[in-house]
Design an enzyme around this catalytic site. Structure first.
Site, short mmCIF file in Angstrom:
data_model
loop_
_atom_site.label_atom_id
_atom_site.label_comp_id
_atom_site.label_asym_id
_atom_site.label_seq_id
_atom_site.Cartn_x
_atom_site.Cartn_y
_atom_site.Cartn_z
N HIS A 257 -2.21 8.00 6.44
CA HIS A 257 -2.63 6.77 5.77
C HIS A 257 -4.06 6.43 6.19
CE1 HIS A 257 -1.93 3.16 3.50
NE2 HIS A 257 -2.16 2.37 4.54
N CYS B 97 0.80 -1.22 0.00
CA CYS B 97 0.00 0.00 0.00
C CYS B 97 0.84 1.28 0.00
CB CYS B 97 -0.95 -0.02 1.19
SG CYS B 97 -1.99 -1.48 1.22
N HIS C 107 -9.76 2.40 0.45
CA HIS C 107 -8.33 2.14 0.41
C HIS C 107 -8.01 1.59 -0.98
CE1 HIS C 107 -4.31 1.28 1.20
NE2 HIS C 107 -4.39 0.55 2.31
#
Length: 397
Positions: A294, A161, A327
């Site tokens: 994040h 990620c 996400h």
């Protein structure tokens, strides 16, 4: 240490569930608009259809797609790149006269969406090879390099990620090293059933819209999208009289070496990445106006990130935009870098989408309302599976 040379960002492009242009994305983010829904792109055979953030717009097809075409991740990357090049006032002819590199981050990169092929193979059949040919033709960086006929460095980054963040940091290093005049850098990822089921099996997916940093958070929602930043040397930019929208001032990357999926509870890797980015820019924590965190909405990520921000950047406002985008995995760092640039330009940040009630275990909480910012430097950070952490320090003049 002598600060690194700032690298100009002369164009940005983005599409995700929040919108198919940067402007539409930012309007939605500032409205706090969030509309996750059960997946439409693939079958879900379960009672609970965990919501996702899908992109609904039609996507471009490469001029030379190959006999089997290319996969959705590469088409998402193409859409973001076309928008960023238009924003940078660069066309194909202009790219042809410059040394142009391509660096794209992805996580899934469509590698796990050929279930039918593998099922037939496992059952002793002889499946058609078109899905494999399509996958081999769909490396997103290679697709862009072929589409725009550029011959500089070409790299696809797969660091979970943090991939999109790493791709921008690597691209900036190519400019600084004199390898390129222009770098097309960013990230792209599509939704697929294997990823969807995989995150559910890890028990880190929320059945409701995600709530990063909220006391009631139960996990993330997956999303898809792409974002592209056109990085350009000062010589190239000045030669064509193009202003910079922003600058990559610093980049940091560090590992936790702690766990396959969970971050180090003490945030040691993230702290090193932040310190590295600030050191590369020659700036201290006081220079940071805000942090684009994040902020996935998982218990471990948000706790670790909150501790690090409270320790290294106390009283610096921070937020997560994943409540509006989901996400997006390998695209997340690039999308959030683009959002960070846009917020610096607007000199304000939105509320952290999905956040309503503080968690007493978190030493720092995100902003709960839109607010102006003071300063012209911001951090965009990514925490990834495998304990990888990556941070971009972005600034405007």
């Amino acid at each position: 240490m002598k600060p690194a040379t700032p690298v100009a960002v002369t164009g940005i492009g983005c599409l995700c569930a929040a919108g198919d242009t940067v402007q539409k994305c930012m309007e939605a983010v500032f409205r706090g608009e969030r509309n996750p829904a059960p997946p439409r792109g693939f079958f879900v055979g379960r009672e609970t259809a965990y919501p996702v953030f899908e992109v609904s717009r039609e996507l471009p097809t490469p001029r030379m797609p190959g006999k089997s075409g290319v996969l959705r991740t590469s088409r998402l990357a193409m859409a973001a790149t076309l928008a960023a090049l238009e924003d940078a006032d660069l066309d194909r002819d202009a790219l042809g006269s410059r040394r142009v590199g391509v660096c794209i981050g992805t996580t899934v990169g469509s590698a796990m969406n050929n279930e039918d092929f593998y099922k037939e193979y496992r059952d002793g059949q002889h499946p058609d090879m078109a899905p494999i040919e399509r996958f081999l033709a769909s490396n997103p960086a290679s697709v862009l390099a072929k589409e725009f006929e550029v011959t500089g460095p070409c790299q696809t980054v797969v660091n979970a990620c943090a991939s999109g963040t790493d791709a921008v940091g690597i691209g900036a290093s190519w400019i600084r090293a004199g390898l390129c005049d222009v770098v097309l850098s960013g990230g792209a990822d599509e939704l697929c059933r294997v990823t969807y089921e995989g995150f559910i099996s890890l028990m880190v997916t929320d059945a409701a819209p995600c709530r990063p940093f909220d006391v009631a958070r139960r996990g993330l929602n997956l999303g898809e999208g792409a974002a592209l930043l056109v990085l350009e040397s000062e010589e190239s930019r000045e030669a064509r009289g193009k202003g910079a929208r922003s600058y990559v001032l610093g980049y940091g990357s560090a590992g936790d070496a702690y766990h396959l999926t969970a971050p180090d509870p003490k945030g040691r890797g993230l702290k090193r990445a932040i310190s590295e980015a600030l050191g590369q820019a020659g700036l201290g924590p006081a220079a940071v106006a805000f942090v684009n965190a994040h902020g996935t909405g998982t218990a471990d990520n948000d706790l670790t990130e909150s501790k690090v921000l409270a320790d290294l950047l106390p009283n610096v406002p921070f937020l997560s935009t994943k409540g509006c985008t989901g996400h997006t995995l390998g695209a997340a760092g690039a999308i959030e870098a683009v959002f960070t640039v846009a917020c610096l330009e607007e000199r304000r940040i939105p509320a952290s989408a999905g956040y309503a009630e503080p968690d007493c275990e978190l030493p720092a909480s995100p902003v709960d309302h839109p607010m102006p910012i003071v300063g012209n430097v911001a951090l965009s950070e990514s925490l990834a599976f495998g304990g990888h952490n990556a941070v971009l320090l972005l600034g405007t003049s």
